[in-house]
Design an enzyme around this catalytic site. Sequence first.
Site, PDB file in Angstrom:
ATOM      1  N   ASP A  81       0.840  -1.202   0.000  1.00 35.48           N
ATOM      2  CA  ASP A  81       0.000   0.000   0.000  1.00 35.48           C
ATOM      3  C   ASP A  81       0.875   1.252   0.000  1.00 35.48           C
ATOM      4  OD1 ASP A  81      -2.412   1.384   0.013  1.00 35.48           O
ATOM      5  OD2 ASP A  81      -2.691   1.223   2.180  1.00 35.48           O
ATOM      6  N   HIS A 111      -5.791  -5.500   0.745  1.00 37.60           N
ATOM      7  CA  HIS A 111      -5.808  -4.207   0.055  1.00 37.60           C
ATOM      8  C   HIS A 111      -4.437  -3.864  -0.516  1.00 37.60           C
ATOM      9  CE1 HIS A 111      -6.670   0.157  -0.463  1.00 37.60           C
ATOM     10  NE2 HIS A 111      -5.491   0.338   0.073  1.00 37.60           N
ATOM     11  N   HIS A 171      -4.497   3.141  -6.702  1.00 34.28           N
ATOM     12  CA  HIS A 171      -5.672   2.841  -5.882  1.00 34.28           C
ATOM     13  C   HIS A 171      -6.939   2.682  -6.715  1.00 34.28           C
ATOM     14  CE1 HIS A 171      -3.215   3.596  -2.331  1.00 34.28           C
ATOM     15  NE2 HIS A 171      -4.193   3.059  -1.626  1.00 34.28           N
ATOM     16  N   HIS A 183      -6.736  -0.786  -7.938  1.00 34.65           N
ATOM     17  CA  HIS A 183      -7.151  -1.653  -6.827  1.00 34.65           C
ATOM     18  C   HIS A 183      -8.671  -1.727  -6.752  1.00 34.65           C
ATOM     19  CE1 HIS A 183      -9.053  -1.653  -2.848  1.00 34.65           C
ATOM     20  NE2 HIS A 183      -8.238  -2.650  -2.563  1.00 34.65           N
TER      21      HIS A 183
END
Length: 365
Positions: free
Chosen positions: A171, A271, A254, A257
């Site tokens: 992340d 995540h 993101h 994602h």
Amino acid sequence: MAKILISPAKYVQGPGELAKLGEYAAKFGKKALILITSSGYKRIGKVVESGFAGVPCEIIFDYFNGECCRKEIGRLQEIVRAQECDMVIGIGGGKILDTAKAVAFYEKTPVLICPTIVSTDAPCSALSVIYTEDGVFEEYLFYPSNPDLVLMDSEIIAKSPVRLTVAGMGDALATYFEARAVKAKGAVTCAGGQVTGAALALAKFCFDTLMEEGVKAKLALEAGALTESVEKVIEANTLLSGLGFESGGLAGAHAIHNGFTVLEECHHMYHGEKVAFGTITQLVLENIPAEELETIIDFCIELGLPVTLKELGVTEVTEEKIMAVAKAACAENDTLHNMPFEVTPESVYAAIMAADRYGHYFLGE
């Protein structure tokens, strides 16, 4: 447009700090709803309770139902009102923390955030990621202020599964590259303004820390050792990435994602694992030099982060599936449009497929 930097009111990191939670909490109110999982309570509930002994602050525990969704937030709001709690404390992983922030926001109470893992950069932020009850990304919920306290007990975090800390590095890996893209675009960050030099510097420091300390920290954690490398990675995953993504902005990684959340076979992945692959995909979109791309992919391989669709859980790759991911990533309200050039579902599809092939190449497959 103004440049804006935001941060939590206080950040505390060190071994044994969770035992002092009562001392910190008493400064914010008299009765706290503590959101935690049942397994989390079994592991550290007694530590938390002992920290409130002799402190003028009552606590009520409630077990998290597993998803940061509107139904769960509403359920906990009712408890806060019924029990007349004047603060909310989240103890656990990212979805618990995001849920605690949402409940505190709607009930207008302080919120104290106590991560027991460092798998995401959520703790310091003034936002929550809201999902459907089935775990599909729904929206970002932004708040007018950051948490009142973020408390990191590095001793507890070091005992968490190594894969979670590695996911947090995945992340955090996106932080600098997304902030750099947002800066180039002149786009609005999560903080509601343009990127400050301080935010970009924190994002770059986050990246440099991961490159220098990431593998060392993973090996130390596998040995059960809380070393300075581990402390530095905890800070990078949480504080540096948290401030960097929020005041530096989100872009391709993101959004990609979020696109992968439409595939059920990816739901078991963390995540940060999906963000790591999203970062590689963003860098393919940017067409960065081959040497730089190789460095990032090799770093992910060394840590055990996914670099192929197969490693993400997509064992049967079809054009239909990957185009669905690409279209979701390009949603009008998502951050892919913060890239400093036009991005289309077709270009994202191509980048995903290329990133997958590069991953197989560097794995020697």
